[in-house]
Design a protein around this motif. Structure first.
Motif, mmCIF file in Angstrom:
data_model
loop_
_atom_site.group_PDB
_atom_site.id
_atom_site.type_symbol
_atom_site.label_atom_id
_atom_site.label_comp_id
_atom_site.label_asym_id
_atom_site.label_seq_id
_atom_site.Cartn_x
_atom_site.Cartn_y
_atom_site.Cartn_z
ATOM 1 N N GLN A 25 0.812 -1.208 0.000
ATOM 2 C CA GLN A 25 0.000 0.000 0.000
ATOM 3 C C GLN A 25 0.851 1.266 0.000
ATOM 4 O O GLN A 25 0.346 2.342 -0.293
ATOM 5 N N SER A 26 2.145 1.116 0.283
ATOM 6 C CA SER A 26 3.077 2.250 0.239
ATOM 7 C C SER A 26 3.902 2.245 -1.053
ATOM 8 O O SER A 26 4.892 2.960 -1.151
ATOM 9 N N ARG A 27 3.503 1.426 -2.010
ATOM 10 C CA ARG A 27 4.265 1.311 -3.256
ATOM 11 C C ARG A 27 4.265 2.654 -4.000
ATOM 12 O O ARG A 27 3.406 3.496 -3.751
ATOM 13 N N PRO A 28 5.221 2.843 -4.890
ATOM 14 C CA PRO A 28 5.302 4.105 -5.635
ATOM 15 C C PRO A 28 4.023 4.388 -6.438
ATOM 16 O O PRO A 28 3.374 3.462 -6.937
ATOM 17 N N ALA A 29 3.691 5.662 -6.551
ATOM 18 C CA ALA A 29 2.523 6.066 -7.341
ATOM 19 C C ALA A 29 2.703 5.537 -8.764
ATOM 20 O O ALA A 29 3.800 5.580 -9.324
ATOM 21 N N GLY A 30 1.641 5.011 -9.317
ATOM 22 C CA GLY A 30 1.685 4.504 -10.678
ATOM 23 C C GLY A 30 2.029 3.025 -10.765
ATOM 24 O O GLY A 30 1.838 2.409 -11.807
ATOM 25 N N MET A 31 2.546 2.446 -9.687
ATOM 26 C CA MET A 31 2.856 1.004 -9.704
ATOM 27 C C MET A 31 1.589 0.236 -9.342
ATOM 28 O O MET A 31 0.952 0.516 -8.338
ATOM 29 N N SER A 32 1.232 -0.731 -10.140
ATOM 30 C CA SER A 32 0.027 -1.523 -9.888
ATOM 31 C C SER A 32 0.301 -2.575 -8.818
ATOM 32 O O SER A 32 1.454 -2.923 -8.544
ATOM 33 N N VAL A 33 -0.776 -3.083 -8.240
ATOM 34 C CA VAL A 33 -0.657 -4.174 -7.270
ATOM 35 C C VAL A 33 -0.030 -5.381 -7.952
ATOM 36 O O VAL A 33 0.857 -6.044 -7.388
ATOM 37 N N ALA A 34 -0.451 -5.668 -9.179
ATOM 38 C CA ALA A 34 0.085 -6.821 -9.918
ATOM 39 C C ALA A 34 1.599 -6.693 -10.093
ATOM 40 O O ALA A 34 2.342 -7.664 -9.906
ATOM 41 N N ARG A 35 2.074 -5.496 -10.430
ATOM 42 C CA ARG A 35 3.512 -5.268 -10.622
ATOM 43 C C ARG A 35 4.254 -5.433 -9.297
ATOM 44 O O ARG A 35 5.312 -6.054 -9.228
#
Length: 123
Positions: A25-35
């Protein structure tokens, strides 16, 4: 394996999953959950399974700590007059995540809980 040992293992596993979920949930903006899942070696389906299990465990824990029904006092000055179809209805306006909900004394608690759950999970 004893019941106590399996309970400790399950708690540890849930803690690991909760940390993964927080990281996702803290992943970079624009990165999808799948990625994010692909980069971290888990399937998207497994991620959502873990998310459901962690949420369920949290809800069960919260329900044990909080009384079944909790009344939150609201000062009368916080209640607003709203105009709904020409009829004035006294109530409380709640705004969160771009949503606005008008709650009155006749609002069903089940409906309010369902609406708040949807708002809580909205992205």
């Amino acid at each position: 394996m004893s019941s106590e040992t399996s309970m400790v293992a399950a708690t540890f596993r849930l803690q690991e999953w909760a940390a993964q979920i927080k990281e996702c949930q803290s992943r970079p903006a624009g990165m999808s959950v799948a990625r994010w899942c692909a980069d971290n070696g888990i399937t998207k389906a497994n991620y959502y399974y873990r998310l459901r299990r962690v949420r369920k465990a949290c809800l069960e824990h919260i329900q044990k700590e909080i009384p079944a029904q909790q009344i939150v006092p609201v000062e009368p000055k916080l209640l607003q007059q709203g105009h709904k179809g020409g009829n004035e209805q006294r109530g409380l306006d709640i705004s969160a995540k771009g949503f606005s909900v008008h709650v009155t004394g006749s609002t069903s608690m089940a409906l309010l809980a369902a609406v708040l759950e949807v708002i809580r999970n909205a992205e």
